[in-house]
Design a protein around this motif. Sequence first.
Motif, PDB file in Angstrom:
ATOM      1  N   PRO A  62      -3.888  11.103  -1.493  1.00 10.47           N
ATOM      2  CA  PRO A  62      -3.401   9.731  -1.695  1.00 10.47           C
ATOM      3  C   PRO A  62      -3.529   9.316  -3.152  1.00 10.47           C
ATOM      4  O   PRO A  62      -4.161  10.005  -3.963  1.00 10.47           O
ATOM      5  CB  PRO A  62      -4.320   8.900  -0.790  1.00 10.47           C
ATOM      6  N   ARG A 168      -9.343  10.624   0.000  1.00 12.85           N
ATOM      7  CA  ARG A 168      -9.585   9.248  -0.460  1.00 12.85           C
ATOM      8  C   ARG A 168     -11.077   9.074  -0.708  1.00 12.85           C
ATOM      9  O   ARG A 168     -11.913   9.685  -0.024  1.00 12.85           O
ATOM     10  CB  ARG A 168      -9.054   8.243   0.552  1.00 12.85           C
ATOM     11  N   LYS A 241      -2.574   1.749   3.213  1.00 12.65           N
ATOM     12  CA  LYS A 241      -1.607   2.809   2.938  1.00 12.65           C
ATOM     13  C   LYS A 241      -0.906   3.192   4.232  1.00 12.65           C
ATOM     14  O   LYS A 241      -1.537   3.625   5.184  1.00 12.65           O
ATOM     15  CB  LYS A 241      -2.332   4.007   2.334  1.00 12.65           C
ATOM     16  N   TYR A 242       0.400   3.016   4.281  1.00  9.27           N
ATOM     17  CA  TYR A 242       1.160   3.378   5.472  1.00  9.27           C
ATOM     18  C   TYR A 242       2.615   3.534   5.090  1.00  9.27           C
ATOM     19  O   TYR A 242       3.236   2.632   4.548  1.00  9.27           O
ATOM     20  CB  TYR A 242       1.027   2.301   6.555  1.00  9.27           C
ATOM     21  N   ASP A 243       3.156   4.719   5.374  1.00  9.19           N
ATOM     22  CA  ASP A 243       4.551   5.016   5.082  1.00  9.19           C
ATOM     23  C   ASP A 243       5.226   5.279   6.410  1.00  9.19           C
ATOM     24  O   ASP A 243       4.926   6.256   7.089  1.00  9.19           O
ATOM     25  CB  ASP A 243       4.645   6.246   4.170  1.00  9.19           C
ATOM     26  N   ASP A 247       3.844  10.934   6.044  1.00  8.69           N
ATOM     27  CA  ASP A 247       2.696  11.537   6.704  1.00  8.69           C
ATOM     28  C   ASP A 247       1.844  10.533   7.466  1.00  8.69           C
ATOM     29  O   ASP A 247       1.372  10.814   8.568  1.00  8.69           O
ATOM     30  CB  ASP A 247       1.814  12.231   5.658  1.00  8.69           C
ATOM     31  N   GLU A 248       1.620   9.357   6.870  1.00  2.41           N
ATOM     32  CA  GLU A 248       0.757   8.381   7.526  1.00  2.41           C
ATOM     33  C   GLU A 248       1.323   7.974   8.881  1.00  2.41           C
ATOM     34  O   GLU A 248       0.593   7.764   9.844  1.00  2.41           O
ATOM     35  CB  GLU A 248       0.563   7.156   6.629  1.00  2.41           C
ATOM     36  N   HIS A 249       2.654   7.852   8.939  1.00  2.00           N
ATOM     37  CA  HIS A 249       3.319   7.513  10.202  1.00  2.00           C
ATOM     38  C   HIS A 249       2.970   8.550  11.260  1.00  2.00           C
ATOM     39  O   HIS A 249       2.526   8.215  12.366  1.00  2.00           O
ATOM     40  CB  HIS A 249       4.827   7.452   9.955  1.00  2.00           C
ATOM     41  N   ASN A 251       0.587  10.881  11.187  1.00  2.00           N
ATOM     42  CA  ASN A 251      -0.855  11.011  11.399  1.00  2.00           C
ATOM     43  C   ASN A 251      -1.371   9.948  12.357  1.00  2.00           C
ATOM     44  O   ASN A 251      -2.181  10.222  13.250  1.00  2.00           O
ATOM     45  CB  ASN A 251      -1.595  10.893  10.068  1.00  2.00           C
ATOM     46  N   LEU A 252      -0.903   8.712  12.183  1.00  2.00           N
ATOM     47  CA  LEU A 252      -1.422   7.621  13.003  1.00  2.00           C
ATOM     48  C   LEU A 252      -0.869   7.662  14.424  1.00  2.00           C
ATOM     49  O   LEU A 252      -1.593   7.367  15.377  1.00  2.00           O
ATOM     50  CB  LEU A 252      -1.131   6.266  12.343  1.00  2.00           C
ATOM     51  N   TRP A 271      -5.879   2.385  16.631  1.00  2.00           N
ATOM     52  CA  TRP A 271      -4.743   3.025  15.958  1.00  2.00           C
ATOM     53  C   TRP A 271      -3.453   2.247  16.200  1.00  2.00           C
ATOM     54  O   TRP A 271      -2.587   2.189  15.322  1.00  2.00           O
ATOM     55  CB  TRP A 271      -4.601   4.478  16.416  1.00  2.00           C
ATOM     56  N   ARG A 274      -3.643  -0.464  13.693  1.00  2.00           N
ATOM     57  CA  ARG A 274      -3.392   0.069  12.355  1.00  2.00           C
ATOM     58  C   ARG A 274      -1.892   0.226  12.092  1.00  2.00           C
ATOM     59  O   ARG A 274      -1.394  -0.077  10.999  1.00  2.00           O
ATOM     60  CB  ARG A 274      -4.093   1.421  12.210  1.00  2.00           C
TER      61      ARG A 274
END
Length: 436
Positions: A62, A168, A241-243, A247-249, A251-252, A271, A274
Motif C-alpha cells: 500500500p 502497512r 483504503k478501498y478500491d 485488490d482490496e475489493h 480481499n474484503l 467485513w 468495511r
Amino acid sequence: MSDLFDTGAAAPTPPAHRPLADRLRPQTLAEVIGQAQVLGPNGPLGVMLTSGSLSSLVFWGPPGVGKTTIARLLAQETDLHFVQISAIFTGVPDLKKVFEAAKIRRQNGQGTLLFVDEIHRFNKAQQDGFLPHMEDGTILLVGATTENPSFELNAAVLSRAQVLVLERLSLRDLERLTQRAEKELDRALPLTGPAREALQEMADGDGRALLNLIEQIAAWKVDTPLDPDALSTRLMRRAAKYDKSGDEHYNLISALHKSVRGSDPDAALYWFARMLTGGEDPRYLARRITRMAVEDIGLADPQAQAICLQSWQTYERLGSPEGELALAQALVYLALAPKSNGAYVGYKAAMRLAKQSGSEPPPKHILNAPTSLMKDQGYGAGYAYDHDAEDGFSGQNYFPDSMDRPELYQPVERGFERELKKRLDYFAKLRAQRNG
C-alpha cells in the motif's frame, strides 16, 4: 535615488521549506521503520545484501510504507546509480533515453538501479521493453506497485524479478515514527494519549500520511492538549483504503465470504461494514450474500436462500441506509445456519462428468416415442411409471446404458440435509432390492 540602483550584495535567500516527510527520510536501511520481514537479517533483502547479490525486484504494498525509500537506499548501499521514473509520466521515448544513459554508465563501470513507480501502469509492450536490459545487466529493475503483480505484470517480467510484499505500518511502527517526528520538531505534539492513538489510527498504516498530519498539528497554537473529539473536529479522518475494482475489493469480499462459511457473524458484520464504508454497492453485496446461501448453506437450510432474496428485495424497497440492515440480518442468519456444500460439489462433479461422457444418449426406456418409427426403435419400451410402483419408486436406471452409476450428491449430517441423507439412503436401499 542611489538606493534604487544599489549594487551591494543581495540579502540571502531563505532556505526552501522541506516537508516533514522529506526531512525524515531514512539515510540508511537500518533507519527504515517497519518491513522487518523483508529487511531483517533473514529477510530476502537482508540475505541479498549480505551475499552481495541483488536481483531485480518488485515491491508490492500500500502507499506510504517505504517502497521508494528502500529502493533509493538499496542503490546507495550497493553503489548503483539511482534513477527514478513514474510509469504515469514516462513514455517510450523517455524510456529509450533512460536505457541509453544506463548503457553509457555501464561502459564506464557504473551500474544502474532503475526504480519504476506505479510499474503496473505500463502496458504489455512497455513492460516487455525492460526485458533485454534486465537480461544483459544494463539495469537492475526495482518496480513498485499497489496492485497485485500476478494480475498486472507480465509473466516474463515476474520470472526475472522477485516479488517482495511490503506491509502497512503497525500502530507500534507509527508510534516510533511519531517519536522521530517530535524529535525533529523539537517538541511534543499537543495531544492527549487517546488523541495520539486516534491520530495514528487515522493514518491507516500510511507513514507518509501520518507525517503530513503531524506537520499540520505542529503548526496549531493550542493552550492544552487536545482530546480525540477535539482532534477529529480539526482533522478530517482519512478515508480507508478501498478500491472497488482492485485488490482490496476482492480481499474484503473474500474475508466476508469466509467469515460466513466459518460461522462467525461478528466477523461477517465487520467485513460487511468495511465494504459499505469503502463505498461498495449494496446490490453487489446482496448478490454475493445470496451466492453464499447457495454455495455454502445449500440444502442444509433451504430457508437461507429465501431469506437472502427477501433481504435483497427489502433493500430495493427501502434503499440506503436503512436497507443495509436487511442485508446485515441475512448475513447473521447465514453465519449461524448449518453448512453444506453437498449440492454444490455434486453439481460441479456432474459438470465434469457431462464433459467427459460427450454425447452419450439417455437409455431408450426413458425416451418418449411420439412416432411409430421411434416405437419400433424401442423408445419408451419397458419404462416403469413410478407412481404405479410399490412405494412410488421404480428403481430404474436413468443414466446412459454405457455408464456406471455415479454418486454425485452426497449430503452431510447437518441441518435439513440430514433428512435428505436418510431419503437418499432409503432410495439406494430400494434400488438395490429392485435391481437385485
